[in-house]
Design an enzyme around this catalytic site. Sequence first.
Site, PDB file in Angstrom:
ATOM      1  N   LYS A  20       0.854  -1.193   0.000  1.00 15.62           N
ATOM      2  CA  LYS A  20       0.000   0.000   0.000  1.00 15.62           C
ATOM      3  C   LYS A  20       0.879   1.229   0.000  1.00 15.62           C
ATOM      4  O   LYS A  20       2.076   1.197   0.359  1.00 15.62           O
ATOM      5  CB  LYS A  20      -0.937   0.014   1.204  1.00 15.62           C
ATOM      6  N   PRO A 104       9.854  -5.030   1.557  1.00 17.12           N
ATOM      7  CA  PRO A 104      10.855  -4.836   2.620  1.00 17.12           C
ATOM      8  C   PRO A 104      10.204  -4.595   3.970  1.00 17.12           C
ATOM      9  O   PRO A 104       9.104  -4.027   4.060  1.00 17.12           O
ATOM     10  CB  PRO A 104      11.615  -3.588   2.148  1.00 17.12           C
ATOM     11  N   MET A 105      10.892  -5.024   5.027  1.00 14.83           N
ATOM     12  CA  MET A 105      10.444  -4.711   6.377  1.00 14.83           C
ATOM     13  C   MET A 105      10.871  -3.280   6.714  1.00 14.83           C
ATOM     14  O   MET A 105      11.913  -2.812   6.274  1.00 14.83           O
ATOM     15  CB  MET A 105      11.033  -5.706   7.372  1.00 14.83           C
ATOM     16  N   GLY A 110       3.500  -1.511   4.177  1.00 14.27           N
ATOM     17  CA  GLY A 110       2.500  -2.414   4.722  1.00 14.27           C
ATOM     18  C   GLY A 110       2.791  -3.888   4.628  1.00 14.27           C
ATOM     19  O   GLY A 110       1.866  -4.699   4.717  1.00 14.27           O
ATOM     20  N   GLY A 112       4.103  -6.331   6.637  1.00 13.96           N
ATOM     21  CA  GLY A 112       3.636  -7.170   7.732  1.00 13.96           C
ATOM     22  C   GLY A 112       2.128  -7.110   7.908  1.00 13.96           C
ATOM     23  O   GLY A 112       1.473  -8.140   8.116  1.00 13.96           O
ATOM     24  N   SER A 114      -0.101  -6.387   5.604  1.00 14.70           N
ATOM     25  CA  SER A 114      -0.721  -7.039   4.455  1.00 14.70           C
ATOM     26  C   SER A 114      -0.649  -8.555   4.587  1.00 14.70           C
ATOM     27  O   SER A 114      -1.618  -9.269   4.295  1.00 14.70           O
ATOM     28  CB  SER A 114      -0.047  -6.578   3.160  1.00 14.70           C
ATOM     29  N   ASP A 146      -3.068  -0.701  10.338  1.00 14.31           N
ATOM     30  CA  ASP A 146      -3.194  -0.793   8.879  1.00 14.31           C
ATOM     31  C   ASP A 146      -3.864  -2.084   8.424  1.00 14.31           C
ATOM     32  O   ASP A 146      -4.241  -2.199   7.253  1.00 14.31           O
ATOM     33  CB  ASP A 146      -1.814  -0.707   8.213  1.00 14.31           C
TER      34      ASP A 146
END
Length: 298
Positions: A20, A104-105, A110, A112, A114, A146
């Site tokens: 996102k 990427p973290m 978003g 994690g 998602s 989120d």
Amino acid sequence: MAAIDKDSPMSAMRWPAPAKLNLFLHVNGRRPDGYHELQTLFIFLNHGDWLEFEVIPASDRLTLSPAIPGVPDEQNLIIRAARLLQARLPSPQGAHIRLEKVLPMGGGIGGGSSDAATTLVALNHLWQAGLSEDELAELGVQLGADVPVFVRGKAAFAEGVGERLQPVELPSAWYLVLKPDCHVATAAVFQDPDLPRDTPKMALHNLLEGEWKNDCELLVKKRHPEVANALGWLLEYAPSRMTGTGACVFAQFEDEVAAREVLAKVPREWDGFVAKGENISPLFATLQQVSDWGIAKR
């Protein structure tokens, strides 16, 4: 992000966990509970992680492969999401979960959240849990502010801590997203005393007509020069902003060709990708396809 092979069993399906963007992010104040009042605009991208789920009947066992380095199961949002849903089942069911990590973290796009939403939506279907979209969103907000927007699957204007959602239809656009080589911790940004917390709340129609900004951007650029450098470079080509609490920055283009021309010029030290903005999440589209397929096979 097409995911369905109609000749394959449901357990072999790949479920999308799309990225996102926050097209704007305003921090309106801090609540007594320590959370922040926000106004933000979410859009999905046709780019993201993928998950596969193999159901384990009559068992509460959950496995995730590959494991995410440095993230134990009790902290992993995928496992936590599955556990929350398991608690709502009338009889035990488990799953082997396979993750293809693309996002990427610590990027603000978003990843994690998602992944958690896709886990809730996919396992609700595969376990035949029967929870409504509202019930899944209520579980999701326990995992992160989120998560509900990913569960509901529509581009949205969000208020509160991000849980009050109003669907919107945004014009078609392509985005170039850059990920500087740094990790930005969301909690650290919102705990920083220098974070602006006084942007006045506005009606959606006024926000859509105004200049879009991210209230976290200046602070993150000061804390992470890599973000400032990437954003400065991208601004040479198109109006650009940071998404979420960073570290990713993005620019909007009218077509894919223009976005890819700039991507070809990106310095080697930055990762980047081009994706189309989507008003309907690829996850939502996949769920609809799966549901239609199930009806057709009866």
